[in-house]
Design a protein around this motif. Structure first.
Motif, PDB file in Angstrom:
ATOM      1  N   UNK A   4       7.190  -5.564  -5.527  1.00 37.65           N
ATOM      2  CA  UNK A   4       7.719  -6.553  -6.460  1.00 37.65           C
ATOM      3  C   UNK A   4       6.651  -7.057  -7.419  1.00 37.65           C
ATOM      4  N   UNK A   5       5.380  -6.840  -7.069  1.00 39.74           N
ATOM      5  CA  UNK A   5       4.315  -7.291  -7.963  1.00 39.74           C
ATOM      6  C   UNK A   5       4.154  -6.370  -9.161  1.00 39.74           C
ATOM      7  N   UNK A   6       4.712  -5.160  -9.073  1.00 38.58           N
ATOM      8  CA  UNK A   6       4.534  -4.212 -10.155  1.00 38.58           C
ATOM      9  C   UNK A   6       3.105  -3.695 -10.194  1.00 38.58           C
ATOM     10  N   UNK A   7       2.814  -2.900 -11.219  1.00 39.72           N
ATOM     11  CA  UNK A   7       1.480  -2.340 -11.319  1.00 39.72           C
ATOM     12  C   UNK A   7       0.545  -3.336 -11.994  1.00 39.72           C
ATOM     13  N   UNK A   8      -0.701  -3.410 -11.527  1.00 37.66           N
ATOM     14  CA  UNK A   8      -1.647  -4.340 -12.135  1.00 37.66           C
ATOM     15  C   UNK A   8      -2.022  -3.899 -13.549  1.00 37.66           C
ATOM     16  N   UNK A   9      -2.423  -4.853 -14.360  1.00 39.16           N
ATOM     17  CA  UNK A   9      -2.848  -4.554 -15.730  1.00 39.16           C
ATOM     18  C   UNK A   9      -4.363  -4.603 -15.867  1.00 39.16           C
ATOM     19  N   UNK A  10      -5.051  -5.056 -14.817  1.00 35.60           N
ATOM     20  CA  UNK A  10      -6.513  -5.150 -14.867  1.00 35.60           C
ATOM     21  C   UNK A  10      -7.092  -4.674 -13.539  1.00 35.60           C
ATOM     22  N   UNK A  11      -8.371  -4.338 -13.584  1.00 29.61           N
ATOM     23  CA  UNK A  11      -9.115  -4.105 -12.354  1.00 29.61           C
ATOM     24  C   UNK A  11      -9.458  -5.459 -11.748  1.00 29.61           C
ATOM     25  N   UNK A  12      -9.456  -5.517 -10.414  1.00 27.40           N
ATOM     26  CA  UNK A  12      -9.876  -6.755  -9.770  1.00 27.40           C
ATOM     27  C   UNK A  12     -10.327  -6.482  -8.344  1.00 27.40           C
ATOM     28  N   UNK A  13     -11.372  -7.189  -7.954  1.00 31.54           N
ATOM     29  CA  UNK A  13     -11.831  -7.198  -6.568  1.00 31.54           C
ATOM     30  C   UNK A  13     -11.654  -8.628  -6.086  1.00 31.54           C
ATOM     31  N   UNK A  14     -10.791  -8.830  -5.087  1.00 32.91           N
ATOM     32  CA  UNK A  14     -10.483 -10.189  -4.623  1.00 32.91           C
ATOM     33  C   UNK A  14     -11.422 -10.620  -3.513  1.00 32.91           C
ATOM     34  N   UNK A  15     -11.464 -11.926  -3.281  1.00 33.23           N
ATOM     35  CA  UNK A  15     -12.269 -12.452  -2.173  1.00 33.23           C
ATOM     36  C   UNK A  15     -11.681 -11.948  -0.861  1.00 33.23           C
ATOM     37  N   UNK A  16     -12.584 -11.535   0.047  1.00 33.06           N
ATOM     38  CA  UNK A  16     -12.109 -11.038   1.340  1.00 33.06           C
ATOM     39  C   UNK A  16     -11.447 -12.160   2.135  1.00 33.06           C
ATOM     40  N   UNK A  17     -10.572 -11.772   3.047  1.00 40.83           N
ATOM     41  CA  UNK A  17      -9.852 -12.741   3.874  1.00 40.83           C
ATOM     42  C   UNK A  17      -9.706 -12.184   5.275  1.00 40.83           C
ATOM     43  N   UNK A  18     -10.005 -12.920   6.324  1.00 42.80           N
ATOM     44  CA  UNK A  18     -10.601 -14.266   6.256  1.00 42.80           C
ATOM     45  C   UNK A  18     -12.083 -14.205   5.877  1.00 42.80           C
ATOM     46  N   UNK A  19     -12.623 -15.324   5.490  1.00 38.38           N
ATOM     47  CA  UNK A  19     -14.034 -15.441   5.150  1.00 38.38           C
ATOM     48  C   UNK A  19     -14.458 -16.884   5.398  1.00 38.38           C
ATOM     49  N   UNK A  20     -15.390 -17.149   6.292  1.00 37.81           N
ATOM     50  CA  UNK A  20     -16.150 -16.217   7.130  1.00 37.81           C
ATOM     51  C   UNK A  20     -15.241 -15.441   8.100  1.00 37.81           C
ATOM     52  N   UNK A  21     -15.784 -14.343   8.634  1.00 35.90           N
ATOM     53  CA  UNK A  21     -14.970 -13.481   9.487  1.00 35.90           C
ATOM     54  C   UNK A  21     -15.772 -12.983  10.683  1.00 35.90           C
ATOM     55  N   UNK A  22     -15.038 -12.518  11.705  1.00 39.43           N
ATOM     56  CA  UNK A  22     -15.608 -11.861  12.864  1.00 39.43           C
ATOM     57  C   UNK A  22     -14.461 -11.261  13.683  1.00 39.43           C
ATOM     58  N   UNK A  23     -14.471  -9.970  13.943  1.00 37.41           N
ATOM     59  CA  UNK A  23     -15.439  -8.991  13.448  1.00 37.41           C
ATOM     60  C   UNK A  23     -14.946  -8.245  12.218  1.00 37.41           C
ATOM     61  N   UNK A  24     -13.665  -8.478  11.803  1.00 36.19           N
ATOM     62  CA  UNK A  24     -13.167  -7.681  10.682  1.00 36.19           C
ATOM     63  C   UNK A  24     -12.522  -8.567   9.627  1.00 36.19           C
ATOM     64  N   UNK A  25     -12.435  -8.047   8.426  1.00 36.47           N
ATOM     65  CA  UNK A  25     -11.894  -8.781   7.288  1.00 36.47           C
ATOM     66  C   UNK A  25     -11.198  -7.790   6.371  1.00 36.47           C
ATOM     67  N   UNK A  26     -10.335  -8.295   5.509  1.00 37.28           N
ATOM     68  CA  UNK A  26      -9.590  -7.439   4.583  1.00 37.28           C
ATOM     69  C   UNK A  26     -10.089  -7.682   3.160  1.00 37.28           C
ATOM     70  N   UNK A  27     -10.366  -6.594   2.469  1.00 36.66           N
ATOM     71  CA  UNK A  27     -10.786  -6.638   1.070  1.00 36.66           C
ATOM     72  C   UNK A  27      -9.632  -6.115   0.224  1.00 36.66           C
ATOM     73  N   UNK A  28      -9.137  -6.963  -0.664  1.00 31.39           N
ATOM     74  CA  UNK A  28      -8.048  -6.549  -1.555  1.00 31.39           C
ATOM     75  C   UNK A  28      -8.619  -6.178  -2.917  1.00 31.39           C
ATOM     76  N   UNK A  29      -8.029  -5.163  -3.508  1.00 28.85           N
ATOM     77  CA  UNK A  29      -8.450  -4.762  -4.848  1.00 28.85           C
ATOM     78  C   UNK A  29      -7.243  -4.203  -5.581  1.00 28.85           C
ATOM     79  N   UNK A  30      -7.410  -4.054  -6.880  1.00 24.12           N
ATOM     80  CA  UNK A  30      -6.332  -3.460  -7.665  1.00 24.12           C
ATOM     81  C   UNK A  30      -6.935  -2.629  -8.775  1.00 24.12           C
TER      82      UNK A  30
END
Length: 95
Positions: A4-30
């Motif tokens: 439903x978000x459709x295709x992005x119009x820009x490049x982006x690197x989002x803040x990882x979540x959760x942050x701080x983290x242990x032991x793993x975190x998710x990095x979102x990008x487009x």
């Protein structure tokens, strides 16, 4: 992925979540177009810690899980490059 978000119009690197983290975190990008995408995690001294992503990707939204098991607590930097796009963010591993 959320169509439903459709295709992005820009490049982006989002803040990882959760942050701080242990032991793993998710990095979102487009990416708005097919691109060779590289996301690399570095320690604070700039040493390459892990290549999270290194592949050609179609336009879209992505989530990549970073597992920091075996790494020391502290601040890390992650950088996305895709063509001429470069973006860097910080993440904190708290054990």
């Amino acid at each position: 992925s959320n169509g439903s978000r459709g295709l992005p119009t820009t490049y982006e690197l989002s803040q990882n979540y959760p942050n701080p983290f242990n032991p793993s975190t998710v990095v979102r990008s487009q990416t708005p177009e097919a691109s060779n995408v590289r996301i690399v995690i570095y320690d604070v001294l700039g040493r390459e810690g892990k290549v999270l992503v290194n592949e050609r990707r179609a336009a879209g939204h992505y989530e990549d899980r970073f597992d920091a098991s075996g790494l020391a607590s502290g601040m890390y930097v992650y950088r996305m490059t895709a063509g001429s796009f470069v973006q860097t963010r910080k993440m904190v591993l708290l054990k």
